[in-house]
Motif scaffolding. Structure first.
Motif, PDB file in Angstrom:
ATOM      1  N   LEU A  98       0.725  -1.159   0.058  1.00 18.40           N
ATOM      2  CA  LEU A  98       0.056  -0.334   0.277  1.00 18.40           C
ATOM      3  C   LEU A  98       0.854   1.031   0.237  1.00 18.40           C
ATOM      4  O   LEU A  98       0.414   1.949  -0.492  1.00 18.40           O
ATOM      5  CB  LEU A  98      -0.669   0.137   1.169  1.00 18.40           C
ATOM      6  CG  LEU A  98      -1.843   1.187   1.417  1.00 18.40           C
ATOM      7  CD1 LEU A  98      -2.345   0.812  -0.076  1.00 18.40           C
ATOM      8  CD2 LEU A  98      -2.743   0.889   1.993  1.00 18.40           C
ATOM      9  N   LEU A  99       2.349   0.922   0.460  1.00 16.38           N
ATOM     10  CA  LEU A  99       2.918   2.198   0.646  1.00 16.38           C
ATOM     11  C   LEU A  99       3.737   2.562  -0.384  1.00 16.38           C
ATOM     12  O   LEU A  99       3.835   3.236  -1.183  1.00 16.38           O
ATOM     13  CB  LEU A  99       3.470   1.469   2.092  1.00 16.38           C
ATOM     14  CG  LEU A  99       4.144   2.349   3.279  1.00 16.38           C
ATOM     15  CD1 LEU A  99       4.453   2.222   4.210  1.00 16.38           C
ATOM     16  CD2 LEU A  99       3.453   3.726   3.792  1.00 16.38           C
ATOM     17  N   TRP A 100       3.600   1.297  -1.406  1.00 15.86           N
ATOM     18  CA  TRP A 100       4.857   1.789  -2.890  1.00 15.86           C
ATOM     19  C   TRP A 100       3.528   1.963  -3.462  1.00 15.86           C
ATOM     20  O   TRP A 100       4.334   3.187  -4.584  1.00 15.86           O
ATOM     21  CB  TRP A 100       4.959  -0.013  -3.036  1.00 15.86           C
ATOM     22  CG  TRP A 100       6.727  -0.331  -2.979  1.00 15.86           C
ATOM     23  CD1 TRP A 100       6.659  -1.560  -1.855  1.00 15.86           C
ATOM     24  CD2 TRP A 100       7.252   0.371  -3.455  1.00 15.86           C
ATOM     25  NE1 TRP A 100       7.636  -1.056  -1.857  1.00 15.86           N
ATOM     26  CE2 TRP A 100       9.130  -0.464  -2.262  1.00 15.86           C
ATOM     27  CE3 TRP A 100       7.805   1.453  -3.854  1.00 15.86           C
ATOM     28  CZ2 TRP A 100       9.931  -0.086  -2.670  1.00 15.86           C
ATOM     29  CZ3 TRP A 100       9.014   1.766  -4.122  1.00 15.86           C
ATOM     30  CH2 TRP A 100      10.541   1.105  -3.663  1.00 15.86           C
ATOM     31  N   THR A 101       2.291   2.091  -3.240  1.00 16.85           N
ATOM     32  CA  THR A 101       1.586   2.382  -4.493  1.00 16.85           C
ATOM     33  C   THR A 101       1.758   3.927  -4.288  1.00 16.85           C
ATOM     34  O   THR A 101       1.111   4.865  -5.459  1.00 16.85           O
ATOM     35  CB  THR A 101       0.137   1.266  -4.478  1.00 16.85           C
ATOM     36  OG1 THR A 101      -0.206   2.265  -2.662  1.00 16.85           O
ATOM     37  CG2 THR A 101       0.451   0.411  -4.177  1.00 16.85           C
ATOM     38  N   PHE A 102       1.808   5.156  -3.217  1.00 14.75           N
ATOM     39  CA  PHE A 102       2.130   6.124  -3.526  1.00 14.75           C
ATOM     40  C   PHE A 102       3.685   6.503  -3.638  1.00 14.75           C
ATOM     41  O   PHE A 102       3.399   7.477  -2.700  1.00 14.75           O
ATOM     42  CB  PHE A 102       1.057   6.346  -2.007  1.00 14.75           C
ATOM     43  CG  PHE A 102      -0.476   6.588  -1.830  1.00 14.75           C
ATOM     44  CD1 PHE A 102      -1.082   7.044  -2.202  1.00 14.75           C
ATOM     45  CD2 PHE A 102      -0.467   4.608  -1.615  1.00 14.75           C
ATOM     46  CE1 PHE A 102      -3.242   6.804  -2.101  1.00 14.75           C
ATOM     47  CE2 PHE A 102      -2.297   5.029  -1.280  1.00 14.75           C
ATOM     48  CZ  PHE A 102      -3.216   5.934  -2.092  1.00 14.75           C
ATOM     49  N   GLY A 103       4.189   5.767  -3.605  1.00 16.00           N
ATOM     50  CA  GLY A 103       5.811   6.624  -3.860  1.00 16.00           C
ATOM     51  C   GLY A 103       6.435   6.007  -2.697  1.00 16.00           C
ATOM     52  O   GLY A 103       7.251   6.743  -2.961  1.00 16.00           O
ATOM     53  N   LEU A 104       6.441   6.096  -1.066  1.00 15.05           N
ATOM     54  CA  LEU A 104       7.105   5.726  -0.825  1.00 15.05           C
ATOM     55  C   LEU A 104       7.509   4.061  -0.490  1.00 15.05           C
ATOM     56  O   LEU A 104       7.006   3.213  -0.755  1.00 15.05           O
ATOM     57  CB  LEU A 104       5.803   5.385   0.806  1.00 15.05           C
ATOM     58  CG  LEU A 104       5.199   6.673   1.156  1.00 15.05           C
ATOM     59  CD1 LEU A 104       4.508   6.748   2.451  1.00 15.05           C
ATOM     60  CD2 LEU A 104       6.041   8.180   0.629  1.00 15.05           C
ATOM     61  N   HIS A 105       8.457   4.283   0.055  1.00 11.30           N
ATOM     62  CA  HIS A 105       9.418   2.865  -0.202  1.00 11.30           C
ATOM     63  C   HIS A 105       8.802   1.684   0.820  1.00 11.30           C
ATOM     64  O   HIS A 105       9.407   2.196   2.423  1.00 11.30           O
ATOM     65  CB  HIS A 105      11.192   2.944   0.036  1.00 11.30           C
ATOM     66  CG  HIS A 105      11.689   1.606  -0.555  1.00 11.30           C
ATOM     67  ND1 HIS A 105      11.881   0.701   0.084  1.00 11.30           N
ATOM     68  CD2 HIS A 105      12.551   2.110  -1.351  1.00 11.30           C
ATOM     69  CE1 HIS A 105      12.662  -0.542  -0.645  1.00 11.30           C
ATOM     70  NE2 HIS A 105      13.491   0.813  -0.935  1.00 11.30           N
TER      71      HIS A 105
END
Length: 422
Positions: free
Chosen positions: A236-243
């Motif tokens: 979920l974090l990755w989909t918002f550009g967060l590692h």
């Protein structure tokens, strides 16, 4: 095109969720834990190569080594002890030096974290009494590294240190500045084991933490729901550009999963279980997407991204996919990116639980391509290792099926868009 509901959800996540997640990801203690894990990664990779050499599953290779007339297995163990065997020590130094270095002195300059790292190693040996320096004490090393760094920075910020004249070389004065905080750190560490351990049946703090206090945490941490939760938050974090891997997996999950990864482990969930199956082609199990784009895509965008991504994707690097398609902030592709790893975790856990798939108990380099990684990560005979490969085939196929309707629709959208621009 986004629907109104999708647009509202995206807006809510961008305004409410992402800032909180970014703040958590920038929290100094979590960053220090991540830095400690990153510092031991070269050891994990080198140790993995040594394990491959000592246990390469080809009878002819083993026979060749044995015919050499020397104890090759025992000699390779030296390399394993020099890599996997000192992980806790390196992690203690890395976490403490990173955390202490993230603080400022009263004059605004950064605190030198190296003395804190050295003291963390000493503290670790005090509380463990040399009771193992490998992955089994990774939690203990990190916990006391954080304690060491906090005590050290308190002494420095309060100016409770020995100061030498400016004429004394910096390298010398630095060591003297660590004397008073070091005395406090080692004294506290000693009290932690000397007093409680005198009235319990545990010999060392690591013994107590690993078998007593942490036993419930370990049981929960090695459970299917815990892994599903971690995988969901990570992606979920990755989909918002967060590692997402750096924010949630590396500091919270990886140390636990590494600590139970050893030949003969009975834990279904291990580090290679996640690293070599859920991350097929990288986070989100995106290698099937790359194969689709390379072989079946019709739009120029997807064809180009496929060509660029196949090389890195084979070695589990997928930034060209996540940011090139893109998957980040793309409601159409966010769904399979999150869903696919959850399905893979479920398939692997269920298959291993019933004995269909072998336990993956060997760490292999994270860039090892799919199928090779499965073959090398499992113990046992050829048949057992081939079942590990079959598990990856099933996981790859499941991920491909999940992504297919979404990536096909995205391909059509881009094809129409390109035709309109032409």
């Amino acid at each position: 095109m986004e629907t109104k509901k999708q647009s509202k959800l995206t807006t809510f996540m961008e305004e409410k969720f992402v800032p909180v997640a970014a703040q958590i990801g920038g929290q100094r203690h979590l960053l220090a834990l991540r830095d400690g894990i990153v510092m031991i990664m070269p050891l994990l990779i080198l140790g993995a190569f040594a394990m491959i050499v000592i246990d390469f599953p080809i009878p002819a290779w083993i026979a060749l080594m044995e015919s050499a007339g020397w104890s090759w297995g025992g000699k390779i163990d030296i390399l394993i002890n020099a890599t996997f065997g000192i992980m806790a020590i390196i992690a203690a130094f890395g976490v403490a030096s990173s955390l202490a270095g993230s603080y400022k002195k009263n004059d605004g300059t950064s605190i030198d974290g190296i003395p804190a790292g050295i003291l963390a190693i000493a503290s670790f040996f005090v509380v463990t009494q040399s009771d193992g320096t490998g992955s089994e004490n990774l939690f203990v090393a990190m916990a006391f590294a954080i304690l060491t760094a906090e005590i050290y920075r308190l002494f420095v910020q309060k100016n409770w240190i020995i100061k030498l004249p400016d004429t004394v070389p910096t390298a010398v004065s630095r060591q003297f500045s660590a004397l008073l905080p070091g005395l406090a750190i080692l004294g506290i560490s000693w009290l932690i084991i000397a007093v409680p351990m005198s009235y319990t049946g545990y010999k060392t703090i690591s013994h107590w933490l690993n078998e007593g206090l942490f036993s419930w945490l370990t049981n929960f941490g090695l459970s299917y729901p815990f892994m599903m939760f971690g995988s969901f938050i990570e992606h979920l974090l990755w989909t918002f550009g967060l590692h997402g891997s750096a924010i949630i997996i590396f500091p919270f999950f990886e140390p636990l999963w590494i600590s139970v990864t050893h030949v003969g482990t009975t834990s279904i969930i291990t580090w290679p279980f996640y690293e070599n199956n859920v991350w097929l082609g990288g986070s989100g199990a995106t290698l099937p997407v790359v194969i689709y784009m390379l072989l079946f895509a019709k739009s120029k965008l997807l064809k180009d991204v496929g060509k660029i991504s196949i090389g890195p994707g084979i070695f589990n690097i997928n930034e060209p996919v996540t940011f090139g398609l893109p998957i980040v902030l793309n409601p159409m592709l966010m769904i399979p990116f999150i869903l696919s790893p959850l399905v893979i975790v479920t398939i692997m856990y269920a298959g291993t639980s019933i004995g269909l798939f072998p336990i993956m108990d060997k760490i292999v380099p994270w860039t090892t391509p799919i199928f090779i990684s499965g073959f090398l990560a499992a113990s046992g005979d050829i048949g057992s290792r081939l079942m590990a490969v079959l598990a990856q085939v099933i996981c790859f196929s499941a991920s491909f099926i999940i992504y297919l309707p979404f990536i096909r629709a995205w391909d059509k959208i881009n094809l129409k868009r390109e035709a309109g621009e032409a």
